[in-house]
Design a protein around this motif. Structure first.
Motif, mmCIF file in Angstrom:
data_model
loop_
_atom_site.group_PDB
_atom_site.id
_atom_site.type_symbol
_atom_site.label_atom_id
_atom_site.label_comp_id
_atom_site.label_asym_id
_atom_site.label_seq_id
_atom_site.Cartn_x
_atom_site.Cartn_y
_atom_site.Cartn_z
ATOM 1 N N ALA A 200 0.856 -1.197 0.000
ATOM 2 C CA ALA A 200 0.000 0.000 0.000
ATOM 3 C C ALA A 200 0.893 1.249 0.000
ATOM 4 O O ALA A 200 0.908 2.010 0.965
ATOM 5 N N PRO A 201 1.630 1.467 -1.088
ATOM 6 C CA PRO A 201 2.626 2.544 -1.077
ATOM 7 C C PRO A 201 2.050 3.949 -0.899
ATOM 8 O O PRO A 201 2.692 4.798 -0.277
ATOM 9 N N ALA A 202 0.870 4.216 -1.403
ATOM 10 C CA ALA A 202 0.306 5.568 -1.266
ATOM 11 C C ALA A 202 -0.029 5.870 0.192
ATOM 12 O O ALA A 202 0.279 6.954 0.691
ATOM 13 N N LEU A 203 -0.664 4.928 0.893
ATOM 14 C CA LEU A 203 -0.990 5.168 2.305
ATOM 15 C C LEU A 203 0.265 5.190 3.170
ATOM 16 O O LEU A 203 0.357 5.999 4.106
ATOM 17 N N ALA B 205 -0.678 -3.002 9.801
ATOM 18 C CA ALA B 205 -0.997 -3.870 8.670
ATOM 19 C C ALA B 205 -1.446 -3.002 7.505
ATOM 20 O O ALA B 205 -2.093 -1.973 7.709
ATOM 21 N N VAL B 206 -1.080 -3.413 6.302
ATOM 22 C CA VAL B 206 -1.519 -2.728 5.092
ATOM 23 C C VAL B 206 -1.924 -3.769 4.069
ATOM 24 O O VAL B 206 -1.505 -4.925 4.126
ATOM 25 N N GLY B 207 -2.737 -3.350 3.120
ATOM 26 C CA GLY B 207 -3.171 -4.241 2.054
ATOM 27 C C GLY B 207 -3.718 -3.438 0.900
ATOM 28 O O GLY B 207 -3.875 -2.217 0.988
ATOM 29 N N ALA B 208 -4.009 -4.135 -0.181
ATOM 30 C CA ALA B 208 -4.558 -3.480 -1.359
ATOM 31 C C ALA B 208 -5.404 -4.469 -2.139
ATOM 32 O O ALA B 208 -5.190 -5.677 -2.084
ATOM 33 N N ASP B 209 -6.366 -3.908 -2.862
ATOM 34 C CA ASP B 209 -7.180 -4.663 -3.794
ATOM 35 C C ASP B 209 -7.375 -3.759 -5.004
ATOM 36 O O ASP B 209 -8.123 -2.777 -4.930
ATOM 37 N N GLY B 210 -6.653 -4.038 -6.068
ATOM 38 C CA GLY B 210 -6.721 -3.189 -7.250
ATOM 39 C C GLY B 210 -6.242 -1.787 -6.931
ATOM 40 O O GLY B 210 -5.138 -1.601 -6.424
ATOM 41 N N ASP B 211 -7.105 -0.788 -7.176
ATOM 42 C CA ASP B 211 -6.728 0.612 -6.956
ATOM 43 C C ASP B 211 -7.129 1.129 -5.575
ATOM 44 O O ASP B 211 -7.166 2.335 -5.350
ATOM 45 N N THR B 212 -7.402 0.223 -4.650
ATOM 46 C CA THR B 212 -7.793 0.616 -3.295
ATOM 47 C C THR B 212 -6.789 0.056 -2.295
ATOM 48 O O THR B 212 -6.465 -1.133 -2.330
ATOM 49 N N VAL C 261 -8.027 3.197 11.162
ATOM 50 C CA VAL C 261 -8.128 2.475 9.905
ATOM 51 C C VAL C 261 -8.197 3.519 8.805
ATOM 52 O O VAL C 261 -8.728 4.620 9.007
ATOM 53 N N ALA C 262 -7.650 3.187 7.660
ATOM 54 C CA ALA C 262 -7.648 4.113 6.533
ATOM 55 C C ALA C 262 -7.856 3.331 5.245
ATOM 56 O O ALA C 262 -7.412 2.184 5.135
ATOM 57 N N SER C 263 -8.525 3.961 4.299
ATOM 58 C CA SER C 263 -8.679 3.395 2.976
ATOM 59 C C SER C 263 -8.564 4.513 1.960
ATOM 60 O O SER C 263 -9.110 5.604 2.164
ATOM 61 N N ALA C 264 -7.861 4.237 0.884
ATOM 62 C CA ALA C 264 -7.662 5.236 -0.168
ATOM 63 C C ALA C 264 -7.957 4.613 -1.524
ATOM 64 O O ALA C 264 -7.532 3.483 -1.801
ATOM 65 N N LEU C 265 -8.680 5.348 -2.356
ATOM 66 C CA LEU C 265 -8.905 4.991 -3.757
ATOM 67 C C LEU C 265 -7.915 5.807 -4.570
ATOM 68 O O LEU C 265 -7.863 7.041 -4.428
ATOM 69 N N LEU C 266 -7.137 5.140 -5.399
ATOM 70 C CA LEU C 266 -6.070 5.806 -6.135
ATOM 71 C C LEU C 266 -6.470 6.093 -7.576
ATOM 72 O O LEU C 266 -7.245 5.349 -8.179
ATOM 73 N N ALA C 267 -5.902 7.162 -8.105
ATOM 74 C CA ALA C 267 -6.006 7.464 -9.528
ATOM 75 C C ALA C 267 -4.953 6.630 -10.255
ATOM 76 O O ALA C 267 -4.086 6.021 -9.628
#
Length: 129
Positions: free
Chosen positions: A6-9, A73-80, A98-104
């Motif tokens: 999860a590089p962006a977060l 802990a971090v994780g990703a699913d596609g662009d999230t 907790v945090a969640s980010a939708l990426l461009a």
């Protein structure tokens, strides 16, 4: 923990904990929207939300140099991307988040939601193991 998941977060929290938290504005796309729900544990919470201007206001009101974010802990699913972590204030545990980010497509943030509460503490990953 694999911080490349999860590089962006990961970068978000690194910048927020730095001497220049306003640098996170460079991570935002034009149509960025966010909400940070900030609970203090006494049945009060603040919801900072909106677009870029609201983020600038959020940054302006933040205490600087008193808190750091420790990712558990971090994780990703596609662009999230997703993150679980804790807030440390002056060396002491203060809250979980907790945090969640939708990426461009370029990796910048389009949407961000963060919830923070002192109501529950998560043990480090090794202790959960």
């Amino acid at each position: 923990m694999d911080t490349t998941t999860a590089p962006a977060l990961v970068r978000w929290f690194e910048i927020m904990d730095s001497e220049a938290p306003d640098d996170i504005l460079g991570l935002l796309v034009d149509d960025f929207q966010f909400s940070v729900v900030f609970a203090t544990g006494n049945a009060n919470a603040s919801d900072f939300s909106g677009g870029r201007a609201a983020m600038e206001g959020y940054l302006a009101q933040r205490e600087r140099g008193t808190r750091v974010h420790r990712l558990l802990a971090v994780g990703a699913d596609g662009d999230t991307e997703f993150a679980l972590g804790e807030v440390i204030r002056h060396g002491e545990w203060e809250a979980s988040f907790v945090a969640s980010a939708l990426l461009a497509g370029d990796g910048r943030l389009r949407r961000l939601i963060i919830g923070r509460s002192p109501g529950v503490a998560f043990p480090p990953a090794k202790a959960r193991g």
